[in-house]
Each structure stands twice: as C-alpha cells, then as structure tokens.
Design a protein around this motif. Structure first.
Motif, short mmCIF file in Angstrom:
data_model
loop_
_atom_site.label_atom_id
_atom_site.label_comp_id
_atom_site.label_asym_id
_atom_site.label_seq_id
_atom_site.Cartn_x
_atom_site.Cartn_y
_atom_site.Cartn_z
N TYR A 35 2.09 -0.62 -35.31
CA TYR A 35 1.85 -1.93 -34.70
C TYR A 35 2.60 -2.06 -33.37
O TYR A 35 2.08 -2.61 -32.40
CB TYR A 35 2.28 -3.04 -35.65
N ARG A 36 3.83 -1.57 -33.33
CA ARG A 36 4.61 -1.65 -32.08
C ARG A 36 3.89 -0.93 -30.94
O ARG A 36 3.78 -1.44 -29.83
CB ARG A 36 5.99 -1.03 -32.29
N ASP A 37 3.37 0.29 -31.25
CA ASP A 37 2.68 1.07 -30.22
C ASP A 37 1.44 0.34 -29.72
O ASP A 37 1.15 0.36 -28.51
CB ASP A 37 2.30 2.44 -30.77
N GLU A 38 0.71 -0.32 -30.61
CA GLU A 38 -0.49 -1.04 -30.19
C GLU A 38 -0.12 -2.26 -29.34
O GLU A 38 -0.80 -2.59 -28.36
CB GLU A 38 -1.34 -1.46 -31.38
N ILE A 39 0.95 -2.97 -29.73
CA ILE A 39 1.40 -4.14 -28.96
C ILE A 39 1.77 -3.72 -27.54
O ILE A 39 1.44 -4.39 -26.55
CB ILE A 39 2.58 -4.83 -29.66
N LEU A 40 2.49 -2.59 -27.40
CA LEU A 40 2.96 -2.16 -26.08
C LEU A 40 1.87 -1.47 -25.25
O LEU A 40 2.04 -1.30 -24.04
CB LEU A 40 4.14 -1.20 -26.25
N ASN A 41 0.77 -1.10 -25.89
CA ASN A 41 -0.31 -0.44 -25.16
C ASN A 41 -0.88 -1.39 -24.10
O ASN A 41 -1.30 -2.51 -24.43
CB ASN A 41 -1.42 -0.03 -26.13
N PRO A 42 -0.90 -1.01 -22.82
CA PRO A 42 -1.39 -1.90 -21.77
C PRO A 42 -2.86 -2.31 -21.96
O PRO A 42 -3.30 -3.33 -21.42
CB PRO A 42 -1.23 -1.07 -20.48
N LEU A 82 8.41 -9.37 -30.25
CA LEU A 82 7.83 -8.42 -29.31
C LEU A 82 6.40 -8.81 -28.95
O LEU A 82 6.02 -8.86 -27.77
CB LEU A 82 7.85 -7.01 -29.91
N GLY A 83 5.61 -9.13 -29.98
CA GLY A 83 4.22 -9.52 -29.74
C GLY A 83 4.12 -10.79 -28.91
O GLY A 83 3.27 -10.90 -28.02
N MET A 84 4.98 -11.77 -29.19
CA MET A 84 4.95 -13.03 -28.45
C MET A 84 5.33 -12.81 -26.99
O MET A 84 4.71 -13.36 -26.08
CB MET A 84 5.90 -14.05 -29.10
N ARG A 85 6.33 -11.96 -26.77
CA ARG A 85 6.78 -11.71 -25.39
C ARG A 85 5.69 -11.00 -24.58
O ARG A 85 5.38 -11.39 -23.44
CB ARG A 85 8.07 -10.87 -25.42
#
Length: 267
Positions: free
Chosen positions: A209-216, A253-256
């Motif tokens: 999930y972290r990797d998907e959130i950070l994916n541009p 992280l997701g909210m930011r």
C-alpha cells in the motif's frame, strides 16, 4: 345538542347557543395504567383487537415480515465524475413505512422515554471538521390495552459537519430498535445458498500500500479508495517508512500525498 329549528330560533332572537363541552384529558396517577381508548365511539379510527402487548407486537412482526435493502449509498468518482452505488442499506424511512401502518393496525405505540447523549469534535479522513453524536435511547412499546413490554434500549451514532448529528443518531437508534426487536430479515438469499469454491484473496501488505500511495501515477481518486480499503483492513495506523525513510502511518501518509496532489490541481 340543539336541533336545527332551535338554533334558527336562537339566531332570530339574538341568543347565542352554548358552546359545546369538550372533555378534558386527565392523566392517571403515577403507577396506574392508561385508560383504554374507546374505539367503538370513534368510527373514523380502525379498531385493533384488545389483546396483550406481546400478542399485538407479534402481529406487527407478522405483518411486516421482511424489509429489503433498497436504499442506496452513492458516491462520485473524482476522476471520471461518474456516480456509482457503494452499498445498499435499509434506512429509517424503510423502517417507518413498514412498521407505521402495522403498529396503527394493531394499536401499538413505540415511545422514546429516555435519552442519553454524548458528543465530541473530530475530523474526517480528509481533515474536515466533524461533530460525533452518540445516543442511547430507552423505548417503551405499549399495546392497545395500555400494557407494555419491558423497557428496551438501542444506540445510534453519527458524524455530521452541521447541526443534524443528534437527529441522525436518533433515526439510527429507532431503526435499530424496529429491525432488531422485530427480528425483520432483508429477504435476500442466504450467502450459503450459492457455493463457489475459490482460493482466498491474500491481504495486501502495508509495504504494498505504501508503494502505491507514493507512486506518482496514483490518482487522488485512487488514494481515497485506498483509505477506504485500509479502514476495512484495520491498517490505517500501521507504521511504514515514507519516501524520506521516516516512519509514518499509512493514514497520515495517504492524507499528506492526497493533499499535495490535489493542491497541484490533479483533483
């Protein structure tokens, strides 16, 4: 009551007929049962059978039988603008439409006799200010003879950005009482009615999930859906290394990232 001829004579002489006497209701002393309503003298009202309250409530349940999940919660996809149905439910109007006529038919009253409330200020997943209302209501179900079932309690909880939180919580508490005490099914087929053998879908990892959130390439609309998925999986507060190597919860992280991308006009 005076006749038409007598009233005409009074009018000719200037004499005013006496005003009709309206009987005044007097509440019985504390602890005594309410008087039985005389339906025979009020033909405009249906006449319920004067049975004990547990029989009257059983007849209400018999009349209602089932209430389907026909109400729909809809949301709009932020990327396409299309509205989709997120889930079906049974709302307060469905409960009242089903139980209202049945309780009238059998002379049953459902009364809120006590209410305990609590409130707190909170925020939504998108940092909007909200007011949470939690309410526990004590109910009295009274039959046509004035007798009652043991007092019942139900709870309701709501989030609202305005002044409707208490009303929403009250509606949820009433809905819970009617459906739970009435033991009213949805009428939908049992989940076990259709048997399909399949492997269990593995739960995604926090790192995934972290990797998907950070994916541009992950859109704001998809970030909203990820927040919903994390809430269902109880993973909102799982700590993961962010893009700087610091620990941060998936929710934060997701909210930011969502706020950064919507500020850039991607919403």
């Amino acid at each position: 009551m005076t006749s038409l001829t007598e009233r005409a004579e009074m009018a000719a002489s200037g004499e005013q007929p006496a005003a009709p006497t309206v009987p005044q209701y007097t509440a019985p002393p504390a602890g005594e049962p309410l008087p039985v309503f005389d339906f025979e003298d009020n033909p405009a009202y249906p006449t319920p059978e004067m049975v004990p309250v547990h029989i009257a409530w059983l007849r209400v349940r018999h009349d209602v039988r089932s209430v389907a999940k026909n109400d729909q919660h809809k949301e709009k996809n932020r990327d396409t603008g299309q509205t989709y149905v997120k889930y079906n439910f049974r709302g307060i109007e469905a409960a009242l439409n089903a139980f209202g006529p049945a309780t009238l038919r059998h002379g049953v009253n459902v009364l809120a006799v006590d209410m305990t409330t609590s409130y707190r200020d909170t925020t939504s997943s998108r940092n909007s200010k909200m007011r949470e209302a939690t309410l526990v209501t004590t109910w009295q179900i009274m039959g046509p003879r004035g007798d009652s079932l043991p007092l019942l309690k139900s709870a309701g909880e709501s989030l609202d950005s305005g002044d409707k939180g208490t009303a929403k919580a009250q509606s949820l508490a009433l809905r819970a009482l009617l459906f739970n005490t009435g033991m009213i099914p949805t009428g939908d087929p049992e989940p076990e009615a259709a048997h399909v053998e399949r492997g269990e879908a593995p739960q995604r990892s926090a790192t995934d999930y972290r990797d998907e959130i950070l994916n541009p390439k992950t859109t704001p609309g998809r970030l909203e859906q990820i927040s919903y998925e994390l809430g269902n999986a109880r993973m909102l507060h799982v700590l993961v290394p962010n893009e700087n190597g610091d620990e941060e919860t998936l929710d934060a992280l997701g909210m930011r990232i969502y706020q950064e991308r919507t500020k850039g006009g991607e919403a």
